[in-house]
Design an enzyme around this catalytic site. Structure first.
Site, short mmCIF file in Angstrom:
data_model
loop_
_atom_site.label_atom_id
_atom_site.label_comp_id
_atom_site.label_asym_id
_atom_site.label_seq_id
_atom_site.Cartn_x
_atom_site.Cartn_y
_atom_site.Cartn_z
N GLU A 1 -7.76 -2.47 14.58
CA GLU A 1 -8.88 -1.83 13.89
C GLU A 1 -10.18 -2.29 14.53
O GLU A 1 -10.25 -3.39 15.05
CB GLU A 1 -8.89 -2.27 12.42
N HIS B 1 -9.07 1.55 -7.21
CA HIS B 1 -9.79 2.02 -6.02
C HIS B 1 -8.91 2.95 -5.18
O HIS B 1 -9.32 4.00 -4.74
CB HIS B 1 -10.20 0.79 -5.19
N ARG B 2 -7.63 2.52 -5.01
CA ARG B 2 -6.71 3.32 -4.18
C ARG B 2 -6.40 4.64 -4.88
O ARG B 2 -6.37 5.69 -4.24
CB ARG B 2 -5.43 2.49 -3.93
N ASP C 1 -8.51 1.92 4.56
CA ASP C 1 -8.99 0.55 4.69
C ASP C 1 -9.57 0.14 3.34
O ASP C 1 -10.27 0.93 2.69
CB ASP C 1 -10.05 0.45 5.79
N LYS D 1 0.84 -1.20 0.00
CA LYS D 1 0.00 0.00 0.00
C LYS D 1 0.87 1.24 0.00
O LYS D 1 0.61 2.20 -0.73
CB LYS D 1 -0.85 0.05 1.27
N PHE E 1 -0.35 -7.45 -5.12
CA PHE E 1 -0.44 -8.15 -3.84
C PHE E 1 -1.88 -8.56 -3.59
O PHE E 1 -2.79 -8.21 -4.35
CB PHE E 1 0.09 -7.27 -2.71
P1 ITT Z 1 -3.16 -1.66 7.12
O1 ITT Z 1 -2.05 -1.68 8.12
O2 ITT Z 1 -3.09 -0.45 6.21
O3 ITT Z 1 -4.54 -1.83 7.72
P2 ITT Z 1 -3.75 -4.22 5.83
O4 ITT Z 1 -2.94 -5.11 4.93
O5 ITT Z 1 -4.27 -4.80 7.11
O6 ITT Z 1 -2.88 -2.89 6.13
P3 ITT Z 1 -6.49 -3.75 4.78
O7 ITT Z 1 -7.16 -4.28 6.00
O8 ITT Z 1 -6.97 -2.43 4.25
O9 ITT Z 1 -4.91 -3.58 4.98
O10 ITT Z 1 -6.55 -4.74 3.58
C1 ITT Z 1 -7.03 -6.00 3.72
C2 ITT Z 1 -6.41 -6.94 2.74
O11 ITT Z 1 -7.03 -6.75 1.47
C3 ITT Z 1 -4.91 -6.77 2.48
O12 ITT Z 1 -4.13 -7.43 3.45
C4 ITT Z 1 -4.79 -7.41 1.10
O13 ITT Z 1 -4.71 -8.81 1.21
C5 ITT Z 1 -6.11 -7.02 0.45
N1 ITT Z 1 -5.95 -5.81 -0.36
C6 ITT Z 1 -5.98 -4.51 0.04
N2 ITT Z 1 -5.76 -3.69 -0.98
C7 ITT Z 1 -5.57 -4.47 -2.07
C8 ITT Z 1 -5.30 -4.23 -3.42
O14 ITT Z 1 -5.10 -2.99 -3.88
N3 ITT Z 1 -5.17 -5.27 -4.24
C9 ITT Z 1 -5.33 -6.52 -3.81
N4 ITT Z 1 -5.59 -6.86 -2.55
C10 ITT Z 1 -5.71 -5.84 -1.68
#
Ligand code: ITT
Length: 181
Positions: A36, A167-168, A65, A12, A140
């Site tokens: 969270e 989306h991001r 998120d 991210k 990822f």
């Molecule tokens: P934070 O510390 O930012 O919360 P995180 O990895 O826990 O990091 P999220 O809860 O937002 O983040 O994301 C949940 C999961 O969704 C993340 O671990 C990925 O497996 C998946 N994910 C998030 N963004 C993605 C993307 O752009 N493409 C593919 N998978 C994604």
């Protein structure tokens, strides 16, 4: 201009650095594991995380998120995407979608911003579909099984394109326009 981004996820950070860089905003990264809240939507999670982290760090910051929402599974895994990716992985999702012709899905990101004046959220979305099998090695998480509607390839097959339409990108572009105004 600068902004502090709190995330434990290196992928991210890399994407956000590039996205906000294109708006001439430098991203300072702080890795921090924080708990969270459990909620069904990413807006609620991002807002609460931004509030909580600002009360600790006391500097303007963003968090985000993200969830993958699959229509035929009634939005699953949604705000639980992190947990589901760890437990089931992409193969688990593909198994749930076996023999399913309705494969529409979307990614949604909510950026939570907080400073001394309060909090704001910025939402970005991309529509697409779940592939039949994993395709591609870049990216990822769910990237190898998500094909955006405008394309024939998954996000994991074209990281450069992902960062222009994702989306991001949509969520952080909305944030950047507001932050710079
Ligand atoms: P934070 O510390 O930012 O919360 P995180 O990895 O826990 O990091 P999220 O809860 O937002 O983040 O994301 C949940 C999961 O969704 C993340 O671990 C990925 O497996 C998946 N994910 C998030 N963004 C993605 C993307 O752009 N493409 C593919 N998978 C994604």
């Amino acid at each position: 201009m600068q902004i502090l981004f709190i995330t434990s996820n290196e992928h991210k950070f890399k994407e956000v650095k590039e996205i906000l860089g294109s708006f001439e905003i430098e991203v300072l990264h702080q890795k921090m594991n924080y708990s969270e809240i459990r909620a069904d939507d990413v807006e609620e999670v991002a807002l609460e995380s931004a509030k909580t982290l600002f009360s600790i760090i006391k500097k303007p910051l963003v968090v985000e998120d993200t969830g993958l929402f699959i229509d035929v599974l009634k939005g699953f895994p949604g705000a639980y995407s992190g947990w589901v990716q760890k437990k089931l992985g992409n193969n688990g999702i593909l198994k749930l979608m076996e023999n399913e012709s309705r494969r529409d899905a979307h990614f949604k990101t909510c950026v939570g911003y907080a400073d001394e004046k309060g909090c704001r959220t910025f939402v970005g979305k991309v529509d697409g579909r779940i592939s039949i099998e994993e395709q591609g090695k870049q990216g990822f998480g769910y990237d190898p099984i998500f094909i955006p509607n405008t394309e024939n390839n998954t996000f994991a097959e074209n990281e450069t394109l992902k960062n222009r339409i994702s989306h991001r990108f949509n969520a952080f572009a909305a944030f950047a326009k507001w932050y710079k105004a």
